[in-house]
Design an enzyme around this catalytic site. Sequence first.
Site, PDB file in Angstrom:
ATOM      1  N   ILE A 173      11.422  13.290  20.226  1.00 31.70           N
ATOM      2  CA  ILE A 173       9.990  13.283  19.944  1.00 31.70           C
ATOM      3  C   ILE A 173       9.484  11.900  20.322  1.00 31.70           C
ATOM      4  CG2 ILE A 173       8.193  13.500  18.188  1.00 31.70           C
ATOM      5  CD1 ILE A 173      10.258  15.157  16.566  1.00 31.70           C
ATOM      6  N   HIS A 174       8.512  11.859  21.224  1.00 32.02           N
ATOM      7  CA  HIS A 174       7.970  10.599  21.730  1.00 32.02           C
ATOM      8  C   HIS A 174       6.463  10.622  21.519  1.00 32.02           C
ATOM      9  CE1 HIS A 174       6.760   7.474  24.555  1.00 32.02           C
ATOM     10  NE2 HIS A 174       8.027   7.065  24.543  1.00 32.02           N
TER      11      HIS A 174
END
Length: 174
Positions: free
Chosen positions: A93-94
Site C-alpha cells: 500500500i503506497h
Amino acid sequence: MLHRLFGEREKNRECEKKIVCEKLTVYSPVKGVVIPLKEVEDPVFSEGIMGNGVGIQPVADQVYAPVEGVVAAVFPTGHALGIQTDDGMEVLIHIGINTVELEGKGFKAFVKEGDRIKAGELLIEFKRKWIQEQGYPVTVVVLVSNGSALGTMTEPTLGYVKPLDLLYSFQNHT
C-alpha cells in the site's frame, strides 16, 4: 475518563465493517474512487513494474488493512507499508506519488513491522488535503507485488468503494 479516551482510540483503530477474508483476495483499504493501475500518475506503478493492482483516489484520511496477515515492512516515512498474507500474497500500500519527499510529514503509522493484523484495522492516517496543498497527488496504490506467481488477477472493481469492499482477487489455474 481514561476508559473514554482509550475506548475511543480503540474504536477508531478498526473500520465499521467486519469480513471473512477470501483466499487470494484484496479488499479496499480506503474510501474513494478506484482507477485502473495504468491511470496512476507514476510509471513505476502504472506500468506494473511493482506488481498488479489498482489506484484509489481517496476521499478520507484513513488507510485500513485490506487483508489479514503480518506487517512485513513500514517505511520510516509512514507513506507505505507491506503486508504478507497467510496465503502468500505480498501486498503493498503506497500513499501518494513521490510522497517519500515529504519525509514523513503528514503521515502517522499505527502498526510496525511484525504486527499481526486483521482486515479493517487502522494502519495509517494521512493529511490528504495538506499533502495535496504541497503539490503531491494522493492516489493510494494497492498492489500485489508477487501477483504474477499467484495466477490471473480478476477484473478490478472500479468506481466508488468503502473500506473492505472487494477490489480484486487472483485465480490460480493449476
